[in-house]
Design an enzyme around this catalytic site. Structure first.
Site, short mmCIF file in Angstrom:
data_model
loop_
_atom_site.label_atom_id
_atom_site.label_comp_id
_atom_site.label_asym_id
_atom_site.label_seq_id
_atom_site.Cartn_x
_atom_site.Cartn_y
_atom_site.Cartn_z
CB CYS A 34 -0.85 0.05 1.27
SG CYS A 34 -2.24 -1.08 1.25
CB CYS A 38 -3.55 2.71 1.94
SG CYS A 38 -4.91 1.57 1.61
CB CYS A 65 -3.49 -1.91 -1.89
SG CYS A 65 -5.03 -1.31 -1.20
CB CYS A 68 -3.97 3.13 -1.66
SG CYS A 68 -2.82 1.77 -1.42
ZN LIG Z 1 -3.91 0.23 0.13
#
Ligand SMILES: [Zn+2]
Length: 357
Positions: A34, A38, A65, A68
């Site tokens: 991330c 995030c 991810c 994000c």
């Molecule tokens: Zn994330």
């Protein structure tokens, strides 16, 4: 943890977006990495590993991810502009709508992320945007051409009968009646006194097509006739009892009620013509709570087009339905209220009334 990783973890806990692009953190238990900003819940510190960037995290076997999107550092605005470029290009080249699957693939994200981010940035789903683009292209071509069939063909409608259905639904008029200044459409209007002077409210069977304010009722009626020179325009009086009037009277009383300090958020059907961009601006205006204002610049930034504040101002000025689309809530950055189609004093009075509520 070393001193450095402690510091990185502090940053990740604070969700400070200014560190995005400087490092990523990965979570051992989920296999996902991330950006520092995030919004997702933070794992236990013992689960976390840090990397200098997406590439390093990927080569260690972690996946990006979906929330994000650390592999797309340009962020939401960049994702949306990539998707829009693809949609515009597709309609331009193939003369047909792309599928959602094609848009998703070209945007390099999952379909859920695409829909959520697109909606958040533009107020539209990707397919609504694509249909709007096609309709916009159709309307432009229509004005430039005598032959409706050619316009339909150019705008990428598969068959002209389907185009008539779809376009008719969205315009509230058939394509040829639109081109001919509202020919074939019945427009009813009322003129009434209001707290801000004379007010004209006009509508077709599908919604309100004009709300005007001014000092002179005859001038307002003249404007309406100029805008729809070929429509069947009927003035209705309070003793009329046809169905079209019932609806118009309800709409008018909602609008008058809002002016008198009752309900300030008007949610009524409209039947207006607009480009996709105008609609996006108008939706943003409708999302401004009563009693608040936004600058043209803020609205442009909200739309993900920070350099478009002039175009935003023009879209506000083109609003045909005063109050229903609250363009009076858009002001200039320097504190000046900016222009208003129905008079600057009226705009200032409206802002004042809403602030007091
Ligand atoms: Zn994330």
């Amino acid at each position: 943890m070393t001193q450095d990783t402690c510091y990185l973890w502090e940053v990740a806990l604070s969700r400070d977006a200014s560190f995005d692009g400087h490092f990523v953190y990965a979570v051992r238990s989920t296999g996902i990495y991330c950006q520092p900003s995030c919004p997702s819940r933070r794992p236990r510190q013992s689960q976390v590993v840090f990397f200098s960037g997406p590439e390093e995290a990927r080569s260690a076997g972690y996946r990006a991810c979906q929330r994000c999107r650390p592999d797309h550092p340009g962020g939401d605005a960049e994702l949306v502009s990539r998707a829009r470029r693809y949609i515009d290009g597709h309609i331009e080249c193939h003369g047909a709508l792309p599928t959602l699957a094609q848009i998703t693939e070209a945007s390099e994200v999952g379909v859920h992320v695409l829909r959520r981010v697109f909606k958040q940035e533009t107020g539209l789903t990707p397919m609504q945007y694509a249909r709007g683009r096609r309709l916009g292209r159709f309307k432009t071509t229509l004005r430039d051409r005598a032959n409706v069939a050619d316009a339909l063909y150019d705008a990428g409608y598969g068959s002209s009968s389907r185009a008539y259905e779809t376009a008719g639904e969205q315009l509230g008029m058939t394509p040829s009646s639109y081109r001919k200044g509202g020919s074939g459409a019945v427009i009813r209007y009322v003129v009434t006194g209001s707290a801000l002077g004379e007010m004209l409210v006009a509508g077709t069977a599908s919604g309100i097509c004009a709300v005007k304010m001014g000092d002179d009722a005859e001038a307002l009626i003249g404007e309406l006739r100029d805008e729809f020179p070929a429509a069947d325009i009927r003035r209705v009086e309070s003793n009329d009892h046809d169905r079209g009037f019932e609806e118009l009277r309800n709409w008018t009383s909602v609008i008058l009620g809002s002016l008198d300090g009752g309900r300030l958020d008007i949610d009524l059907p409209v039947d207006v013509r607009a480009t996709v961009f105008q609609w996006r601006v108008w939706r943003k205006l409708q999302a401004i709570p009563s009693g608040e204002t936004r600058t043209y610049q803020q609205l442009a930034e909200d739309l993900g087009q920070p350099t478009a504040s002039r175009a935003v101002g023009q879209a506000c000025a083109a609003n045909p339905v005063a109050l229903v689309i609250p363009c009076h809530r858009a002001v200039r950055k320097d504190g000046n209220s900016g222009g208003y189609r129905w008079g600057r004093q009226r705009k200032e009075a409206l802002i004042e009334v809403e602030r007091r509520e």
